[in-house]
Enzyme design. Structure first.
Site, PDB file in Angstrom:
ATOM      1  N   TYR A   2     -11.000   6.549 -15.883  1.00 51.06           N
ATOM      2  CA  TYR A   2     -11.659   5.514 -15.085  1.00 51.06           C
ATOM      3  C   TYR A   2     -10.634   4.462 -14.700  1.00 51.06           C
ATOM      4  O   TYR A   2      -9.961   3.913 -15.569  1.00 51.06           O
ATOM      5  CB  TYR A   2     -12.796   4.845 -15.863  1.00 51.06           C
ATOM      6  CG  TYR A   2     -14.137   5.310 -15.382  1.00 51.06           C
ATOM      7  CD1 TYR A   2     -14.603   4.917 -14.118  1.00 51.06           C
ATOM      8  CD2 TYR A   2     -14.934   6.162 -16.141  1.00 51.06           C
ATOM      9  CE1 TYR A   2     -15.816   5.370 -13.640  1.00 51.06           C
ATOM     10  CE2 TYR A   2     -16.149   6.619 -15.662  1.00 51.06           C
ATOM     11  CZ  TYR A   2     -16.591   6.220 -14.409  1.00 51.06           C
ATOM     12  OH  TYR A   2     -17.784   6.664 -13.935  1.00 51.06           O
TER      13      TYR A   2
ATOM     14  N   GLU B  60     -11.436   1.761 -12.411  1.00 51.23           N
ATOM     15  CA  GLU B  60     -12.176   0.812 -11.569  1.00 51.23           C
ATOM     16  C   GLU B  60     -11.331  -0.422 -11.301  1.00 51.23           C
ATOM     17  O   GLU B  60     -10.657  -0.931 -12.195  1.00 51.23           O
ATOM     18  CB  GLU B  60     -13.474   0.392 -12.265  1.00 51.23           C
ATOM     19  CG  GLU B  60     -14.541   1.449 -12.163  1.00 51.23           C
ATOM     20  CD  GLU B  60     -15.846   1.029 -12.832  1.00 51.23           C
ATOM     21  OE1 GLU B  60     -15.930  -0.105 -13.338  1.00 51.23           O
ATOM     22  OE2 GLU B  60     -16.765   1.851 -12.846  1.00 51.23           O
TER      23      GLU B  60
ATOM     24  N   ASP C 114     -13.357   4.989  14.315  1.00 53.72           N
ATOM     25  CA  ASP C 114     -13.610   6.046  13.336  1.00 53.72           C
ATOM     26  C   ASP C 114     -12.880   7.295  13.814  1.00 53.72           C
ATOM     27  O   ASP C 114     -13.343   7.987  14.711  1.00 53.72           O
ATOM     28  CB  ASP C 114     -15.118   6.290  13.217  1.00 53.72           C
ATOM     29  CG  ASP C 114     -15.448   7.406  12.226  1.00 53.72           C
ATOM     30  OD1 ASP C 114     -14.513   8.093  11.764  1.00 53.72           O
ATOM     31  OD2 ASP C 114     -16.644   7.584  11.923  1.00 53.72           O
TER      32      ASP C 114
ATOM     33  N   THR D 187     -11.379  10.424   7.560  1.00 57.45           N
ATOM     34  CA  THR D 187     -11.411  11.366   6.452  1.00 57.45           C
ATOM     35  C   THR D 187     -10.005  11.933   6.335  1.00 57.45           C
ATOM     36  O   THR D 187      -9.182  11.764   7.241  1.00 57.45           O
ATOM     37  CB  THR D 187     -12.357  12.550   6.734  1.00 57.45           C
ATOM     38  OG1 THR D 187     -11.862  13.265   7.873  1.00 57.45           O
ATOM     39  CG2 THR D 187     -13.775  12.094   7.006  1.00 57.45           C
TER      40      THR D 187
ATOM     41  N   LYS E  85      -9.978  16.736   7.542  1.00 66.85           N
ATOM     42  CA  LYS E  85     -10.096  17.378   8.848  1.00 66.85           C
ATOM     43  C   LYS E  85      -8.690  17.658   9.406  1.00 66.85           C
ATOM     44  O   LYS E  85      -7.933  18.363   8.765  1.00 66.85           O
ATOM     45  CB  LYS E  85     -10.997  16.538   9.738  1.00 66.85           C
ATOM     46  CG  LYS E  85     -12.419  16.417   9.132  1.00 66.85           C
ATOM     47  CD  LYS E  85     -13.388  15.576   9.931  1.00 66.85           C
ATOM     48  CE  LYS E  85     -14.690  15.397   9.155  1.00 66.85           C
ATOM     49  NZ  LYS E  85     -15.650  14.510   9.848  1.00 66.85           N
TER      50      LYS E  85
ATOM     51  N   ARG F 147     -10.647  16.353   0.369  1.00 71.14           N
ATOM     52  CA  ARG F 147     -11.863  15.714   0.875  1.00 71.14           C
ATOM     53  C   ARG F 147     -11.851  14.256   0.424  1.00 71.14           C
ATOM     54  O   ARG F 147     -11.777  13.979  -0.775  1.00 71.14           O
ATOM     55  CB  ARG F 147     -13.115  16.401   0.321  1.00 71.14           C
ATOM     56  CG  ARG F 147     -13.148  17.890   0.491  1.00 71.14           C
ATOM     57  CD  ARG F 147     -14.536  18.450   0.310  1.00 71.14           C
ATOM     58  NE  ARG F 147     -15.308  18.205   1.511  1.00 71.14           N
ATOM     59  CZ  ARG F 147     -15.196  18.923   2.624  1.00 71.14           C
ATOM     60  NH1 ARG F 147     -14.361  19.942   2.695  1.00 71.14           N
ATOM     61  NH2 ARG F 147     -15.921  18.622   3.670  1.00 71.14           N
TER      62      ARG F 147
END
Ligand code: PLP
Length: 411
Positions: A58, A60, A204, A230, A233, A239
């Site tokens: 983790y 964070e 975008d 992203t 692509k 991903r």
């Protein structure tokens, strides 16, 4: 493919069922022509980066400001990814934590909108994305979206009409970007419109990021307040999402990502993101993007010569939309018939479609995957022929398998 068999050995012993499904999927990928415009095949190096012990932690927060101890290596890694992203896109600030493109957009909206605020974005049925105000998506439920579309005759954007919509509705954010638009997007023109109405500009570039970093599509970074993308692509990475912005918005964007819409970052994915940014600066990557454009153009041209109607008459990027109305089949039928022949596509609305999004009148074709396999213009000509023959219900599956075997994805 020894690396693959090596990698799956332990899993095969402990969970043969899952291992079996993964092996079947590898075979499916190797033996089908993948023409889905939003997909790609990552390299073994990207998969190696993703599949590491970094998944255990983790982390964070942000480098130097973590909520948990033991994060020194994660700080090094995230800073490296951020620096590489900034350099690759010449951006002032980068946030590499968004789990996906959708969460990148969500963070921008959360940072700069109140529920009920107006946003101007591209109509879904003309090529926009779910997160651009679909009524079944959080974006359409929380904010008041107004949509612009393409012209009926040319099927391209008309910036004067977008400007008029902006002047009429005074949106707080204007979104420039699409999931199924085959033409170039003029971000400078969008900037002018945003300035005229005092709106923020969000670019975008989820689909076209690879083309942009290779210098093959106009770059939004100098114009947009925020750029989201992203990596899976055209960028050919894992991903995941990325947000770039001007320095003045950095703090708000970072807070919106964490703790606003996400908690723990996926640090193993961030390792693969760092590698993606490194690879995207290479000569090979630029050549790859050039080949994507050549391949898409060739595919559009060859299909057009065979009598297919290509939306907007062609393509400037990595995708094209085929209008199947004159072939007397729907998009849904087209997708299904092609899949029978191992050609994988997706049904897609055409502008002003009279069919529902579940049926549609078109199919969307993209070349990033077949280009990653090493296919070039000659193969695009073959693929155009197979698409034609498959839609005429001719038996061509074996020919498709043969061409796939000539271009293995993973040696
Ligand atoms: C793919 C896409 C997204 C969302 O990406 P996910 O990672 O699937 O959430 C956002 N915007 C556009 C324009 C896209 O094409």
């Amino acid at each position: 493919m020894s690396w693959f068999h090596q990698n799956i050995k332990i899993l095969e012993k402990i969970d043969p069922k899952v291992a079996e499904i993964i092996k079947k999927e590898l075979l499916r990928q190797e033996l089908t022509l993948e023409l889905i415009a939003s997909e790609n095949f990552v390299t073994e190096a990207i998969m190696q980066a993703e599949a590491q012990v970094l998944t255990n932690k983790y982390a964070e927060g942000y480098p130097g400001k973590r909520y948990y101890g033991g994060c020194e290596n994660y700080d090094l890694l995230e800073n490296l990814a951020i620096e590489r992203a900034k350099k690759l896109f010449s951006a002032e600030h980068a946030n590499v934590q968004p789990h996906s493109g959708s969460q990148a957009n969500m963070a921008v909206y959360f940072a700069f909108l109140e529920p009920g605020n107006k946003v101007l974005a591209m109509d879904l049925s003309h090529g926009g994305h779910l997160t651009h105000g679909s009524p079944i998506n959080f974006s359409g439920k929380l904010y008041k979206f107004i949509h612009y579309g393409v012209e009926k005759d040319s099927e391209v954007l008309n910036y004067e009409k977008i400007r008029k919509l902006a002047l009429l509705h005074r949106p707080k954010i204007i979104v420039a970007g699409a999931s199924a638009y085959p033409r170039k997007i003029d971000f400078a023109e969008f900037r002018k419109i945003a300035d005229e109405v005092g709106a923020y500009l969000l670019a975008d570039i989820a689909h076209i990021a690879g083309l942009i970093v290779a210098g093959l599509h106009p770059d939004p970074v100098p114009y947009a307040d925020f750029v989201t993308t992203t990596l899976q692509k055209t960028l050919r990475g894992p991903r995941g999402g990325l947000i770039l912005c001007k320095k003045e918005f950095a703090e708000k964007i970072d807070k919106a990502v964490f703790p606003g819409v996400q908690s723990g970052p996926q640090m193993h994915i961030i390792a693969a993101k760092a590698l993606t940014f490194l690879l995207a600066k290479t000569r090979e990557f630029k050549d790859y993007q050039k080949q994507i454009i050549l391949n898409t153009r060739t595919l559009a041209q060859k299909l057009s010569e065979k009598g297919f109607r290509i939306v907007s008459g062609g393509t400037d990027n990595h995708l094209l939309i085929v209008d199947l109305r004159q072939n007397n089949i729907t998009g849904k039928e087209g997708q299904e018939i092609l899949e029978e022949a191992n050609i994988v596509t997706n049904k897609n609305t055409i502008p002003f479609d009279s069919q529902s999004p579940f049926i549609t009148s078109g199919i969307r074709l993209g070349t990033p995957c077949v280009t990653s396999r090493g296919m070039k213009e000659g193969e695009m000509e073959e693929i155009a022929l197979y698409i034609q023959q498959a839609l005429e219900k001719k038996e061509i599956k074996q020919k498709v398998i043969d061409i796939c075997k000539r271009f293995p994805i993973y040696e």
